[in-house]
Design an enzyme around this catalytic site. Structure first.
Site, short mmCIF file in Angstrom:
data_model
loop_
_atom_site.label_atom_id
_atom_site.label_comp_id
_atom_site.label_asym_id
_atom_site.label_seq_id
_atom_site.Cartn_x
_atom_site.Cartn_y
_atom_site.Cartn_z
N ASP A 338 0.82 -1.21 0.00
CA ASP A 338 0.00 0.00 0.00
C ASP A 338 0.86 1.26 0.00
O ASP A 338 1.92 1.31 0.62
CB ASP A 338 -0.90 -0.02 1.24
CG ASP A 338 -1.77 1.21 1.36
OD1 ASP A 338 -2.61 1.42 0.48
OD2 ASP A 338 -1.59 1.98 2.33
N GLU A 391 1.18 -0.34 -5.14
CA GLU A 391 0.24 0.76 -5.36
C GLU A 391 1.08 2.04 -5.38
O GLU A 391 1.32 2.66 -4.35
CB GLU A 391 -0.81 0.82 -4.25
CG GLU A 391 -1.92 1.81 -4.59
CD GLU A 391 -2.43 2.60 -3.39
OE1 GLU A 391 -3.42 3.32 -3.54
OE2 GLU A 391 -1.82 2.53 -2.31
#
Length: 666
Positions: A338, A391
């Site tokens: 993330d 990401e």
């Protein structure tokens, strides 16, 4: 030796047998932590935390915790009435680690570490005493409780040896990858509104995803987190499976069952920042330990979380061990990392004066870069076939290039540019789309600079962004046609695929983590049609090499007509490696029908429809008829053309009926 044999069978490994876990029947030594202090310890969970064992013939649990600046540490728990004087811990030489053995403590018992800070370390104040959850704890109690829980540390009785071995052989660039992203607590709920547990999810979610043709399930973070509304992204327990949905053995069953059904499991993992809760990692021993030293640098301005200090070797060891733990202990097939951009840039979401340049005067977080490279090397060296997804929302170069070639070493990068551009066009009124035409095509200018994944994720259907269906303008019929067009375009565009739950049924409402998907929608044929459309797209994607074999090579894609902005139509070809059996795509982004629309073709002959978004099976208004054969005519510098009546918001995938033995046409 017995553990080694069992673990080798469970992991399906034909390589070197992995090192067995540490024998906790003896106290730890300072020399045990040399790799930890050097940032090279990949199995910290075998050194720190709670480990049921026997010492001097007595059953109990060995506890150890890193708290180098603490004045005193003790173990408190359900077994000693949370008495801080009952079980004091002893320092392990100069390692900064505290250790003790508590008899008659075992799986199921709750515990914390009572950490008393010194008077000269700043932090939360002199002499402050705080009860902390175990940073290496493998389980916790259900929120609002915050204690860690002792669990057995032996291996699960896995049945997926063949799957793990086959995973080692799969080629990343060539394999079709289609991911169903799921929040476990809100996919579906029990009749009383309670969560489905891991075993119930294994019974209901996994066959559902497999039937739809997805290759992987991706779970929003299942690491322990106190706040439901963070969806797991404010992690506190980096080794603790959240207790919301059941115990660790139930999650192991979930992964084992996924592999039996042919599904990989990807976990969302958050090594960039952690939850600010005082019982967690924050100022763990009375001062910043896991986070940056200055609060202005530690607190993330977007999320209020705390940024890890990657310049501290022990933090690197902690995070590398966390990644290894989820892959090794639970056999997961990938990690989605993330907010990588926030890790790479010192000035991410910060104004001038709120960040300091690195030692070279730049804005790059050099320590975070080194960590990400170490992560990639560790995962790929030890677990061949396990995937890493970044990401990463900036233009950082070479995210998916090998570390040896100067890259970060990820397998895939989320293509946020494609997502923003495509949703921007399809959410706009059709009459504006001619002016936005280049936004649909711009992604091909950079598509092959990285190995990309195309995400229609949870972030796009929450916080007033509306559901995918509701983003589409126009009448209800046009909304469904627009959604079929969006999904068809994604599944035939270069890149791996990711769709958040609900997108496959045309969910009308924004995602709400406190509820569940509205499964009653499937009583409506239009919503059922969307689900059948996704199933058909996944099947075509997997079965047609043209749609995946050259997904990350520029020779696998070619525009047939990229310039028809006036009518908002795109046509392109996806090539197979042998050039035969190419797939032709025609997509009408206009709400206007175009009779007698001429499509350029790379070769003549008779064509068939592979997929037609207008098919009533998918909720469309009628199939598009093709002429018996293409015209042998020079059109747009191609040797043939096909004339058809192109429906509004229509999507067609075509293929030549017969193939030639010649090479690539044209």
């Amino acid at each position: 030796m017995r553990w080694q044999i069992e673990h080798a069978k469970a992991s399906g490994s034909h390589g070197p047998i992995q090192t067995p876990p540490r024998d906790h029947s003896f106290p730890r030594k300072a020399s045990d932590f040399e790799a930890f202090h050097a940032g090279r310890e990949f199995a910290l969970h075998d050194l720190l935390g709670a480990h049921p064992c026997r010492r001097d013939g007595e059953a109990g649990t060995s506890f150890a915790v890193w708290a180098p600046r603490a004045r005193a540490v003790s173990v408190v728990g359900s077994f000693n009435e949370w008495d801080g004087e009952a079980h004091p811990m002893s320092p392990v030489g100069d390692a900064g680690v505290w250790d003790c053995f508590v008899p008659d403590v075992g799986p199921g018992d709750l515990y914390k570490f009572r950490v008393r800070s010194g008077t000269d370390h700043g932090g939360d104040g002199p002499g402050l005493t705080v009860d902390k959850a175990d940073p290496l704890g493998r389980a916790a109690e259900v929120r609002p409780g915050t204690a860690s829980r002792v669990v057995p540390t032996g291996p699960y009785d896995w049945t997926d040896a063949a799957w793990v071995e086959s995973r080692r052989q799969r080629g990343v660039p060539e394999a079709p990858i289609s991911i169903y992203e799921v929040h476990p607590g809100s996919w579906r709920r029990n009749a009383d509104g309670s969560w489905l547990g891991y075993r119930a999810l294994a019974r209901e979610l996994l066959p559902y995803a497999a039937d739809l043709g997805f290759t992987h399930i991706e779970l929003l973070p299942v690491m322990e987190h106190p706040y439901d509304g963070s969806w797991g992204y404010q992690t506190v327990g980096y080794f603790a499976l959240t207790a919301r949905y059941g115990p660790p053995e139930d999650f192991a069953y979930f992964v084992d069952e996924a592999h039996r059904l042919g599904l990989g499991v990807v976990l969302d993992w958050v090594p960039g920042h952690f939850g600010p809760d005082l019982h967690g990692l924050r100022t763990f021993d009375g001062a910043p330990l896991y986070e940056m030293g200055e609060e202005s640098r530690a607190v993330h301005p977007d999320w209020g979380t705390l940024a890890f200090d990657f310049s501290r070797p022990e933090v690197v060891s902690f995070l590398l061990s966390s990644a290894r733990y989820w892959v090794e202990h639970y056999h997961v097939d990938g990690l989605r990392v993330d907010a990588v951009a926030s890790m790479l840039h010192l000035d991410y979401s910060r104004r001038d004066g709120e960040w300091e340049p690195n030692e070279e005067g730049g804005r790059e977080n050099l320590a975070a870069i080194a960590f990400l490279k170490s992560l990639s090397e560790m995962i790929h060296d030890r677990f061949p076939g396990v995937l890493l997804f970044a990401e990463e929302s900036s233009a950082w170069p070479r995210v998916t290039a090998p570390v040896a070639e100067g890259g970060l070493g990820f397998d895939f990068k989320w293509n946020m540019g494609w997502m923003n551009d495509t949703l921007g066009v399809l959410a706009s009124p059709p009459e504006r789309r001619p002016r936005l035409h280049r936004h649909l095509t711009f992604s091909l200018h950079y598509a092959y600079k990285e190995r990309h994944l195309l995400p229609l994720s949870h972030d796009e259907v929450v916080h007033l962004k509306r559901s995918l269906l509701d983003k589409m303008p126009g009448t209800d019929e046009e909304k469904f046609a627009g959604l079929r067009l969006l999904l068809g375009y994604m599944w035939t565009h270069p890149g791996a695929k990711l769709l958040f739950m609900g997108g496959e049924i045309g969910e009308r409402k924004e995602w709400n983590e406190d509820g569940a998907l509205d499964w009653r929608l499937l009583d409506d044929p239009a919503h059922g049609g969307i689900r059948r459309w996704v199933r058909a797209l996944n099947r075509l994607y997997a079965e047609e090499p043209a749609l995946h074999a050259l997904d990350h090579a520029p020779e696998g894609f070619e525009w047939l007509d990229v310039h028809d902005a006036e009518r908002s139509v795109l046509s392109y070809v996806r090539w197979r490696p042998e050039w035969e059996g190419a797939v032709i795509v025609v997509a009408n982004f206009s709400a206007t029908a175009w009779p007698d629309y001429r499509v350029a073709l790379p070769e003549g002959g008779s064509y068939r429809v592979l997929l037609d978004s207008g098919d009533p099976e998918f909720g469309g208004g009628g199939r598009t008829r093709l002429p018996e054969a293409a015209e042998e005519v020079d059109y747009l510098k191609r040797p043939a053309a096909l004339t058809l009546d192109l429906p509004p918001l229509g999507f067609l995938a075509l293929q030549r009926r017969a193939t030639r033995s010649a090479g690539r046409p044209g």
